[in-house]
Design an enzyme around this catalytic site. Structure first.
Site, short mmCIF file in Angstrom:
data_model
loop_
_atom_site.label_atom_id
_atom_site.label_comp_id
_atom_site.label_asym_id
_atom_site.label_seq_id
_atom_site.Cartn_x
_atom_site.Cartn_y
_atom_site.Cartn_z
N GLN A 92 0.88 -1.17 0.00
CA GLN A 92 0.00 0.00 0.00
C GLN A 92 0.92 1.22 0.00
OE1 GLN A 92 -3.69 -0.62 0.36
NE2 GLN A 92 -2.92 -2.65 -0.20
N ALA A 135 -10.94 3.43 5.33
CA ALA A 135 -10.08 2.44 4.67
C ALA A 135 -9.41 3.01 3.42
CB ALA A 135 -10.90 1.21 4.31
N HIS A 136 -8.60 2.18 2.80
CA HIS A 136 -7.80 2.57 1.64
C HIS A 136 -8.67 2.89 0.43
CE1 HIS A 136 -7.20 -2.01 0.68
NE2 HIS A 136 -8.37 -1.78 1.19
N GLY A 137 -8.31 3.99 -0.23
CA GLY A 137 -9.00 4.33 -1.46
C GLY A 137 -10.36 4.96 -1.26
N SER A 186 -12.46 1.82 -0.99
CA SER A 186 -12.88 2.30 -2.31
C SER A 186 -14.28 2.88 -2.33
CB SER A 186 -12.79 1.17 -3.36
OG SER A 186 -11.46 0.69 -3.43
#
Lengths: 331, 331, 331
Positions: free
Chosen positions: A175, A216-218, A236
């Protein structure tokens, strides 16, 4: 003279009523002045000044800032900080003891970095920010101006991304992409904002995030969004501008919560939400439908009894009619 | 010789049975002594001493303290700490490396402050406290005696208070009022206790809080309360004495949970709870009602079928009777 | 040249499609190469290379590692660290500023300990680990090889164990036993792993834990388990190998979640789960049953109306038949 709650206020204090449920306590307050809405219909009382305003909550906010100013930390870099020689520290910034500033990290003008903060290599923090103790800002994270990060906030930790292998083990997806926190954002204590493998995680300008929230990521969070404590947003997902989420709500990955939508407390948003919608529940459904269904949930045992009674009664009718072998007709 | 779990215990160890579900494992334990309740009806066995007590769990607690004493850190102030010249450090206190003590902060006698703790200006920590690494105690917070704060706890961070402006932005309400943690409180790792704009946030004496719990601004938590992990209490709510909340429960703002009430796991308390009540669910309702309704929830598809079958049967009856044109009466 | 998301990719970038829902975006990507599954049936396009693979997600993981390598910190012990004289530091390890290493603590070869980490007395950290800023590793905790602990993780804090006394106060059960984190584990930011009074807390090899997760005292988590963000596991529960839990799920104490089981988002697991089962809800029930029942939940108001209508219709039938006094039979 200070600003105090309506029940704690002493003579000399100013208090306020923004929530109509506290209006009845006004008669008993010992405050010398009360900020009230023009439309509250409050009657005057000897010894207590009434300060009328269109927006008592905002007037209260300004009164607190006036009467209880924040103590600013001393300017300059504490001798016990660890600052990389090529880090850039803005004018009148304050860097506390035991702060680590990585190579190439930049701290803006008038920004206060409290003790034991860690700023990674190449990270940028804008002007007039307040970075409270124990915050971690990972490498290359970009933080705008007038941002407040409370104690223990983590920005830029690795997103939770693994590819399952045939033997059942999990291969880490590195990441390494970007996180951007725009201007005027505030993030509460011990909240975490992950970085993605590709693309970016972004928190829009003016958004306010409470404690122990997971982004979270994105994820893209829009502008002026409010996320209450312990909310979690999976990878996402997009939260559009002006959304409000009550505490302990979760949103699944890869969905979109439309502009201005409201999500009730402890909901599980499992699919996209229309702009302006108000949803609640697990799974989240329109709030009014959830409310009606929730009221009936506790009555399921009585429903069962009513259905059983109906089954009994209809069986009796059927038996009666069967015994009778049909009505006398000319068929 | 040590205190061990019933399945891990070796000859020479002492173990215990407080929870009746572990009684069957007693026959196979290798422990040399077992602490059991007088009423457990355990039979003696060669090679294993039985230590009878009215309260095996408390006896176990004392045995652990006896056989596995905690290592106390060295007294005195570590040379790598950053202590304000006017901070007060009590007799026999221990201040670890990389601790920051702000101006006027006071640490009580025999209190242990572990590495990388940050104590804000004017904060007071009482006697015989244990402040674990990475704790943040903000300015002017007051902490009583014999308080334990675990790693990463934040006390006194800003409450989540904003006034919405006409342009949709959020004006921060400065959060500058008090937080009081009374005597004998324990707070688990990474939990956060916010400070309010006015009034105070207070955690009552003897209350125990687990990890990752959020207590918002202006909340009053009574005495001897137990809050399990990941609980969240919204602003201005009151939790009275002796309340117990199971994990992941949330309580909305501006309500009151009455003395001795119990809240089941993962509940959403959306209105005030009567003293002594036991509530569960989302929204929280009396536990017995929730339990009965929950058992029926999964049977909703069969209810639907039963209702559909009833509708079919009654339609057939109605048709039959309609065809017959009514019973032969003398009407 | 870099690895980028399908919508952000520029000429010169490589992107990927692992999730079929993003296939439609492939036509518009500006990437110069795309990693796709052999079975995706993607058509070639001028100017864009297609890289076929059986497992696009794993190929993507390797591409990111290749094109965006992590920056390793400098080897050696920072002069601003506080290292006990009898601590053991492995070859080519990196110890950042403001790290505290307690007496007898051991750090393995090539392990990176980032700034402001606290390692307690007698703790052991294996080889090739990455310990991010502000991690707390308590005394005597054992951590394997290739373990990653993200910012603010706490390993070995006291479990939440108290014995209620007759006067309503809570006697602390000292929590002095072991925590073991096996090889190849990754734990997300601000998650907490408690130690028990007796026995051990154990996280099995290859398990991955997301942010803000709570693992209570005496819990055993198996190998290759995935715990998403904000999950909480109560005391003495066992999570067997290969279990997956979605975000915000809670598991009660003293139960067992069987090998390979899957738990849906925001569930409350209140009893043991069979190996391989897929459960969801509060309480958790088989996922398919939960899904069907959830779809009907919102229709409870219409059920009530249907039941009321049935009651009305059957009463009318009963009345009709009662008025008629029974059918003409030869009884």
């Amino acid at each position: 003279m200070r600003v105090a709650g309506i029940t704690q206020a002493q003579p000399g204090d100013v208090t306020f009523v923004a929530n109509a449920r506290y209006l009845p306590q006004l008669a008993a307050t010992r405050a010398s002045a009360v900020i009230v809405g023009r439309t509250n219909g409050v009657e005057t009382r000897p010894g207590c000044a009434l300060l009328y305003t269109d927006d008592p909550y905002s007037a209260f906010a300004r009164a607190v800032a006036l009467f209880a100013p924040a103590a600013a930390p001393a300017h300059g870099v504490d001798p016990l900080a660890s600052i990389s020689p090529d880090a850039a520290i803005g004018a009148d910034a304050s860097i506390g003891p035991f702060v680590t500033n990585g190579a190439g990290a930049a701290i803006g003008a008038r920004t206060a970095v409290y003790p034991s903060v860690v700023v990674g290599a190449g990270a940028q923090v804008g002007d007039d920010c307040i970075i409270h103790p124990h915050v971690s800002i990972r490498e290359r994270v970009v933080i705008g101006n007038r941002v407040t990060l409370h104690e223990g906030v983590v920005v830029g930790s690795d997103g939770f991304g693994f590819a399952r292998q045939k033997d059942g083990t999990h291969l880490k997806i590195p990441q390494r992409a970007d996180v951007v926190i725009e201007d005027d954002v505030e993030i509460g204590a011990n909240s975490t904002i992950d970085r993605p493998a590709v693309g970016e995680t972004r928190i829009g300008a003016g958004t306010k995030i409470d404690n122990l929230v997971h982004v979270a990521h994105g994820v893209t969070v829009g502008r002026r969004v409010l996320l209450a404590a312990q909310v979690g947003i999976a990878g996402s997902t997009t939260i559009e501008d002006d959304v409000m989420m009550a505490g302990q709500t979760g949103v699944t990955g890869h969905v979109r919560v439309g502009r201005g939508a409201v999500v009730g407390a402890k909901s599980a948003v499992l699919q996209s939400v229309d702009p302006g919608a108000f949803v609640t529940g697990h799974p989240a459904i329109p709030h009014a439908a959830w409310r009606r269904a929730s009221m009936l949930f506790r009555r399921l045992p009585s429903f069962r009894k009513r259905v059983e009674a109906l089954e009994q009664r209809i069986a009796e009718l059927e038996e009666k009619l069967a015994a009778w072998q049909g009505p006398p007709t000319d068929r």
